[in-house]
Write an enzyme that holds these catalytic residues in place. Structure first.
Site, PDB file in Angstrom:
ATOM      1  N   ASP A  45      -2.727   2.506  -6.142  1.00  0.00           N
ATOM      2  CA  ASP A  45      -1.732   2.595  -5.080  1.00  0.00           C
ATOM      3  C   ASP A  45      -1.649   1.378  -4.160  1.00  0.00           C
ATOM      4  OD1 ASP A  45      -4.190   3.032  -3.972  1.00  0.00           O
ATOM      5  OD2 ASP A  45      -3.651   4.871  -2.907  1.00  0.00           O
ATOM      6  N   GLU A  46      -2.363   0.297  -4.474  1.00  0.00           N
ATOM      7  CA  GLU A  46      -2.236  -0.880  -3.620  1.00  0.00           C
ATOM      8  C   GLU A  46      -2.504  -2.145  -4.413  1.00  0.00           C
ATOM      9  OE1 GLU A  46      -5.233  -1.520  -0.568  1.00  0.00           O
ATOM     10  OE2 GLU A  46      -6.455   0.074  -1.446  1.00  0.00           O
TER      11      GLU A  46
ATOM     12  N   ASP B  73       0.858  -1.185   0.000  1.00  0.00           N
ATOM     13  CA  ASP B  73       0.000   0.000   0.000  1.00  0.00           C
ATOM     14  C   ASP B  73       0.896   1.237   0.000  1.00  0.00           C
ATOM     15  OD1 ASP B  73      -2.054   1.793   0.177  1.00  0.00           O
ATOM     16  OD2 ASP B  73      -2.864   1.034   2.065  1.00  0.00           O
TER      17      ASP B  73
END
Length: 363
Positions: free
Chosen positions: A114-115, A20
């Site tokens: 983003d993860e 993350d």
């Protein structure tokens, strides 16, 4: 990691890493503009209808959070520096993250720009443990991209996601199979991924204030109150999650909805529709594919659900277009002066490839 949990459905023990990126959009802005470093940065368009896409950790100290109305963020943090989002740049950076992740595994399931989850049961880099894989990935992101990422390592996706949030920002947390119950039992029920405010409130009504208390509730009662999700809650309370990491899973829909504090008339849903449409639009900008179908969902005070949808010849290409379509769908609901609504939702579906797509994260 050492030994891992064996699933009844899969005889192979899994080692899962959840990566993350920390305050991703805001961190990219601070990296690329040294004048923003150490300052409260809010990634959002200014305006009464805008919502926060991301906030730096300096801004979060004032209570600013993603998906919050931009006007509220400005009130909470008057000195915040607002930066308009640049999704093309964020996608380019996330492709660099993708390249790093693919050095270690081909089983990568992105959740957003983003993860992502990685199954490193058998990693490509030949590292001895999943923990070492996670450490190496974080180091490579820091050294090559000048950004930080947090990581969680666990026997399954559910636990790995909780673990990655445990020591944010720039942290690493490992849940060993033998530690699962000791870790889970004291957690507030709201820490379980997927348990939102409404579900949390309903769980507290039956005494499930912590995961440990949730473990004491019969599966039959959970299923009676929550349907199929009740079985999922029963398993999660025990750290059981058989869902595998699925590479290249295409997005089927994006939606946002909110349960209102007070029931409102049909005409009074205007502001909520605009706000939900803005959230959906911002989320859709993380996708390389585009959606042609807009869905409006309204729930009445007596829990009846009304939905209207429209499939356009071409996808909406601005947030204003999305808002206009969502409002026109509301106009297709027959007015009733006595009817009140307790929930408003807007969604996008029917995703197709864009004519000139940006490469998706981790493709």
């Amino acid at each position: 990691m050492g030994t891992t949990e064996y699933s009844n459905e899969d005889a192979i023990p899994r080692k899962i890493v959840h990566i993350d990126m920390d305050a991703f959009y805001a961190s990219v802005e601070q990296r690329d503009d040294p004048s923003l470093r150490g300052k409260p940065v809010v990634v959002a368009w200014r305006g009464s209808r805008s919502v926060v896409c991301a906030a730096s950790y300096e801004a979060r100290q004032f209570g600013v959070r993603s998906a919050m109305p931009a006007l509220r963020a400005q009130r909470l943090c008057p000195d915040a520096i607002f930066v308009a989002p640049d999704f093309a740049r964020y996608k380019a950076v996330s492709r660099s993250v993708r390249d790093i992740l693919h050095r270690h595994s081909d089983l990568i399931e992105p959740l957003s720009l983003d993860e992502a989850y990685l199954d490193v049961t058998e990693n490509k880099s030949g590292l001895a443990t999943a923990t070492l894989v996670a450490k190496t990935i974080r180091g490579q992101i820091r050294e090559e991209l000048l950004l930080t990422a947090s990581a969680g390592v666990a026997p399954n996706k559910f636990l790995a996601k909780i673990a990655s949030d445990w020591r944010k920002p720039d942290g690493l947390f490992v849940i060993q199979p033998s530690e699962v119950n000791v870790f889970l039992a004291p957690l507030p029920i709201g820490r379980v991924p997927g348990v939102g405010k409404v579900t949390e409130s309903r769980l507290k009504e039956i005494g499930a204030t912590t995961v440990g208390r949730l473990q004491c509730i019969d599966q039959s009662l959970l299923q009676a109150r929550f349907g199929r999700y009740g079985r999922r809650l029963y398993d999660l309370a025990r750290g059981i999650d058989h869902n595998p990491v699925v590479a290249n899973r295409p997005t089927k829909s994006i939606s946002a909805e909110d349960t209102l504090e007070c029931d409102v008339s049909l005409s009074e849903t205007d502001g909520w529709i605009r706000q939900m449409a803005q959230k959906v639009w911002d989320a859709s900008q993380k996708e390389a594919r585009v959606a042609r179908t807009v869905v409006l969902k309204l729930k009445t005070s007596d829990f009846a659900i009304l939905t209207r949808s429209f499939t356009a010849p071409a996808p909406p290409n601005t947030c204003e277009q999305l808002i206009k379509i969502a409002l026109s769908l509301r106009d297709r609901i027959e007015p009733n002066e006595s009817q009140r609504f307790r929930l408003v939702g807007v969604g996008l579906s029917n995703f197709t490839e864009a004519k000139q797509p940006d490469a998706p994260l981790f493709d």
